[in-house]
Design a protein around this motif. Structure first.
Motif: not given
Length: 108
Positions: A39-41, A47-57
């Motif tokens: 689900c992630h890359a 399906v879920g957010p990219a890890f870089v998007s999570v890190a940014d958030k």
């Protein structure tokens, strides 16, 4: 700086970098073994957010690791859209923390 000090600093830096690479490899194995990569890359939404998007958030959240550990362990809903992330209650605390730290270190 004398030669011995310089050599010691280089060896320390190399061992620190090697430890970081080993931790990243361990986190990647945990991600794979727990189906997270279905689900992630790192840099693209699947399906879920990219890890870089999570890190940014969560970059400015003082409790970032704890926040992510809780979301991974208990699952989450509504943070990134309508699709819920399932709970991963079988993961050890060490694995949860390792994965959270790996995600937060993600950069483009």
């Amino acid at each position: 700086m004398n030669m011995k000090t310089r050599q010691s600093l280089v060896l320390w830096a190399l061992s620190w970098a090697a430890a970081g690479l080993a931790q990243a490899a361990d986190a990647q194995a945990v991600l794979k073994d727990n189906g997270c990569l279905s689900c992630h890359a790192k840099d693209e939404k699947i399906v879920g957010p990219a890890f870089v998007s999570v890190a940014d958030k969560y970059r400015n959240d003082k409790d970032t690791v704890a926040t992510l550990v809780q979301s991974i362990q208990n699952g989450s809903k509504g943070k990134w859209g309508r699709v819920a992330m399932p709970a991963h209650r079988g993961m050890s605390q060490d694995d949860l923390k390792s994965v959270a730290e790996y995600i937060l270190a993600s950069k483009l």
